[in-house]
Design a protein around this motif. Sequence first.
Motif, short mmCIF file in Angstrom:
data_model
loop_
_atom_site.label_atom_id
_atom_site.label_comp_id
_atom_site.label_asym_id
_atom_site.label_seq_id
_atom_site.Cartn_x
_atom_site.Cartn_y
_atom_site.Cartn_z
N HIS A 195 0.85 -1.20 0.00
CA HIS A 195 0.00 0.00 0.00
C HIS A 195 0.88 1.24 0.00
N LEU A 196 0.60 2.18 -0.88
CA LEU A 196 1.34 3.43 -0.94
C LEU A 196 0.58 4.52 -0.18
N ASP A 197 1.24 5.19 0.73
CA ASP A 197 0.65 6.30 1.48
C ASP A 197 0.64 7.53 0.57
N VAL A 198 -0.44 7.72 -0.13
CA VAL A 198 -0.54 8.79 -1.12
C VAL A 198 -0.31 10.15 -0.50
N ALA A 199 -0.92 10.41 0.65
CA ALA A 199 -0.79 11.72 1.30
C ALA A 199 0.66 12.01 1.68
N ALA A 200 1.36 11.01 2.22
CA ALA A 200 2.76 11.21 2.62
C ALA A 200 3.64 11.49 1.41
N VAL A 201 3.41 10.76 0.33
CA VAL A 201 4.19 10.97 -0.89
C VAL A 201 3.92 12.36 -1.46
N GLU A 202 2.67 12.79 -1.41
CA GLU A 202 2.32 14.13 -1.89
C GLU A 202 3.07 15.20 -1.11
N ARG A 203 3.16 15.04 0.21
CA ARG A 203 3.87 16.03 1.02
C ARG A 203 5.35 16.07 0.66
N GLN A 204 5.93 14.89 0.42
CA GLN A 204 7.34 14.84 0.03
C GLN A 204 7.56 15.52 -1.31
N LEU A 205 6.65 15.29 -2.24
CA LEU A 205 6.77 15.90 -3.56
C LEU A 205 6.59 17.42 -3.50
N ASP A 206 5.70 17.88 -2.63
CA ASP A 206 5.52 19.33 -2.45
C ASP A 206 6.80 19.97 -1.95
#
Length: 517
Positions: free
Chosen positions: A497-508
Amino acid sequence: MLKQTFTGTWLPAWVPESTLTLSFLLIICSIVQSATGGYDGSMLNGLNILPSYTDYFNLNPATTGLNTASVFIGGFFGPLVSGVAADSLGRRPAIFWGCVITLVGVLLQTAAQNIAMFVVARIILGFGSQVSGIAGGVYLSETFPSRWRAWGVGLLNDFYYVGALIAAGITLGTGTWQSTWAWRAPSLFQGIFSLGCIIILPLIPESPRWLVNKGHLEEARIVVAQTNANGDLLDPVVLAVYKEIVDTLRWEKEERKVMTSKQILKDKVSRKRLLIGMSAGPFSCIAGNIIASYYLGAELDTAGITDSLQQLKANVVLNVWCLGCCLGGTHMAAKWGRKPTALLTQSLLILCLFIIGGLSKIYADDPDGASKSLIYGDVAVMFLFQGFYSIAWTPLLYLYPAEVMNYSIRANGMAFSSFMLNACAVLLVFVMPIGIANIGWKMYMINGGWDIITLVLIAVYWVETKGRTLEEIDEIFEGEKHSNVPDVELVRSGKVHLDVAAVERQLDTVTEEKKLE
């Protein structure tokens, strides 16, 4: 429905929203480029059999070799600029200009009045086709999703045989014409493939990895979404692929992995990646297919089939057989792996070469007393050889180098692989007709000998790249993956499972840092 997509270059793009449709267009782009090379090889095979061509230019073994090998002279110089062009201009513009140059060469070849003009035209044609082919290999490997990469990039060379089949059919049809158009018409038709590629380019996006490297992060994410999930920017697979690309290219820049040619040779890991990746080019060239690819007529002569019409028919059948084999080989490379497929093919090639050499010797010792079964057996093994060659070397020629080399050396590494292939081809295509004429069956034995060396090198040094994204292959050479997201195929299959929200924060965070640079 088409959506205008930012490309970062002068060449615009209106991309289909459907990933399936886009993948189909990418495959067509691959096919039309591949068909150019196949058409050329088969066309020259046919022309070298046609009296209207050989008599017009008053050819002998040396000038036959020059006319045929001249395309590789252009191919020798094409790689010198293709890598730089693909990195600086963009992948798609490099493909475009390569196709334009190829069209110029095709027109000059069609209008050739003497050997000099024909040779110059084929040098230009070879130069252009190498520029577009190398840029195409890099582009498709970087744009196709990892699950379809083996097929998408493999077809870049598989449809060599579709072009070859078309050329074989056309030369068979024009072979009875009593004018120079018997060879000019096949020459002119060669340009249709480059023209088709130019038409398709505005309908496909720029490489997402090239866009990230140029700082166009959000635009690259859109392309990843288009090629993986019908444009859904929040799809977990899209985020995993995009994050891997951003993290890995960022690491390459921070670790100064973007190196000059001299620095690449000094760096142990980069040198290893370059040497393994570029080996596919020369290995495929010296395997032995040069004989049947350009001098089938001379090869069939050694087996006792000397009628030109029968040789042209054999050319058609050969290309149908090879097309089936290379498609089967692409499936094997995708399911079984790149290295095992190459080892299987190389072993079968060695066996065939020694059998062909032995049978050809028996025929040469007593051509008048040779039985039909001997002749047909020799031809059968020749056909088997070409099919076995097609299983691995046809799909792997562009697929494997692009996978093994990381972004910083991919374009120039692909160019170096093609440079070495064409350097070998210039020599072999020129030498083969002279060798066959002078030592006959011994050429097969010599070829079999150096194929054994190739088999050992593949077994010892090649690595397996199946089932990984281009960024995940770093782990094989660098010892670690340079992104903290799970492997893409694990995310795609639902095993992780990929934590979409966490990845989004890292990309931001990455995007904000990029804006401050």
